[in-house]
Each structure stands twice: as structure tokens, then as C-alpha cells.
Design a protein around this motif. Structure first.
Motif, PDB file in Angstrom:
ATOM      1  N   ASP A  44       6.346  -3.420   3.988  1.00  0.00           N
ATOM      2  CA  ASP A  44       6.336  -2.540   2.773  1.00  0.00           C
ATOM      3  C   ASP A  44       4.839  -2.155   2.645  1.00  0.00           C
ATOM      4  N   THR A  45       4.637  -0.748   2.488  1.00  0.00           N
ATOM      5  CA  THR A  45       3.302  -0.265   2.070  1.00  0.00           C
ATOM      6  C   THR A  45       3.708   0.898   0.904  1.00  0.00           C
ATOM      7  N   ASN A  49       8.130   2.103   4.468  1.00  0.00           N
ATOM      8  CA  ASN A  49       8.882   0.908   4.480  1.00  0.00           C
ATOM      9  C   ASN A  49       9.401   0.828   5.972  1.00  0.00           C
ATOM     10  N   GLN A 152       1.254   4.015   7.695  1.00  0.00           N
ATOM     11  CA  GLN A 152       1.320   2.739   7.607  1.00  0.00           C
ATOM     12  C   GLN A 152       0.259   1.937   7.980  1.00  0.00           C
ATOM     13  N   GLU A 155      -2.554   2.189   5.318  1.00  0.00           N
ATOM     14  CA  GLU A 155      -2.253   1.488   4.136  1.00  0.00           C
ATOM     15  C   GLU A 155      -2.315  -0.170   4.496  1.00  0.00           C
ATOM     16  N   LEU A 156      -1.787  -0.405   5.588  1.00  0.00           N
ATOM     17  CA  LEU A 156      -1.953  -2.053   5.877  1.00  0.00           C
ATOM     18  C   LEU A 156      -3.237  -2.560   6.030  1.00  0.00           C
ATOM     19  N   GLN A 159      -5.049  -2.872   2.741  1.00  0.00           N
ATOM     20  CA  GLN A 159      -4.482  -4.165   1.762  1.00  0.00           C
ATOM     21  C   GLN A 159      -4.418  -5.278   2.611  1.00  0.00           C
ATOM     22  N   PRO A 165       2.108  -9.371   8.067  1.00  0.00           N
ATOM     23  CA  PRO A 165       3.448  -8.678   7.193  1.00  0.00           C
ATOM     24  C   PRO A 165       4.847  -8.721   8.130  1.00  0.00           C
TER      25      PRO A 165
END
Length: 173
Positions: A44-45, A49, A152, A155-156, A159, A165
């Protein structure tokens, strides 16, 4: 375990999760039948998802969502040749004939691909043992696919986490 005895339309309508569904609807489906589902992974970001789950130890699902909407689904199910034939007859009636449809001479591999205005649909069936086939169904929006995967990844990367993940295990240092 082979599905057995279902028509092509039944095999399609038995799907637990669907293309273009909202993420909230997918979560509801998964939570309602929690005992029937086994999680393989969830990523999930903020904007995306992605998850892979197995339903009743017989059906594999992998879905990708972008901004809360499913733009990619893959479903795999084991079925006998009679069911495979039914699925490959059902989809041309639903989506129209396709020039990208073929079968090996010995019927051990079947493939069809439809390029529609808003999505692509692919069917593949490969023989496993005896009369059993692994049917793989994919439906996806090719225009959203690239953008959603870039978002995605971005965003990964923004973070960073000590935990992978997908595997849920600590990342090697």
C-alpha cells in the motif's frame, strides 16, 4: 483442485474480485470471507494498492489499484479441459472475435487476447496433469498501468522502510 463441471460463463461469474472495482469493495469482499482467503502480500502507498490473495486454496488473485480503482486483475484457477473450452467459447461471445486467438496442435496451450477501447483482456490455459489446466485471466488498462507503477515506485522510494513491502521481512543491510 480442479473446479470441475462449470460452464465458461459460470467460471467467469464465480470470480470473487473484478476489474474496475473500488478498493473499498475489494476490502469488504476479503473481510467478509476472511476464513476463505490467504494473503500472499499487500503493498500500500498513498495512491496505489496491490495485493495477491488465494481464495479457498484454489483461486489466485492479484489486483492493482490506482487512486482507489482496480486497473489490473489476474486470476488463476485450475480447471478441466471441458471448462477451458467453455471459457474460450464464452469470451468471444462477450467481447467479439479476436485475431489473437490460438491453440497448440495438441491442445496443451490456449491463448486469446482482446484489445478493447479502454482495456486489454488476456486468457491463457496451459495443461498441467491429465485433463487439468491452469487458466490465467488478466484484464488491465494499459494506459493506467505504466503511470500507476511509476507512482507506486516513487511513493515506495519516498517512504523507505526497514521491511520489504512484499515479503514483510527485514531488508538486508
Amino acid at each position: 483442485r480442479p473446479a470441475g463441471g462449470r460452464s465458461g460463463q459460470q467460471l467467469v461469474s464465480d470470480a470473487q474480485l473484478r476489474y474496475a472495482m473500488d478498493f473499498a469493495d475489494a476490502q469488504s469482499t476479503l473481510s467478509k470471507g476472511e476464513k476463505d482467503w490467504a494473503v500472499l502480500y499487500n503493498v500500500d502507498t498513498p495512491s496505489t494498492n496491490e495485493f495477491a490473495w488465494v481464495y479457498q486454496e484454489r483461486e489466485f488473485y492479484m489486483l492493482r489499484f490506482y487512486q482507489g480503482r482496480c486497473y489490473f486483475i489476474e486470476r488463476r484457477v485450475e480447471a478441466p479441459l471441458a471448462d477451458i473450452e467453455g471459457v474460450f467459447k464464452y469470451y468471444p461471445g462477450l467481447l467479439g472475435e479476436t485475431p489473437e486467438g490460438t491453440m497448440s496442435r495438441d491442445q496443451s496451450l490456449w491463448y486469446s487476447h482482446w484489445m478493447l477501447k479502454d482495456r486489454d483482456v488476456e486468457l491463457t490455459a496451459a495443461v498441467r496433469e491429465g485433463d487439468s489446466y491452469l487458466l490465467t485471466y488478466q484484464e488491465f488498462d494499459p494506459l493506467v498501468l505504466g503511470e500507476a507503477l511509476r507512482v507506486q515506485e516513487s511513493e515506495l522510494a519516498s517512504q523507505p522502510s526497514e521491511v520489504d513491502p512484499i515479503t514483510g521481512k527485514p531488508r538486508p543491510s
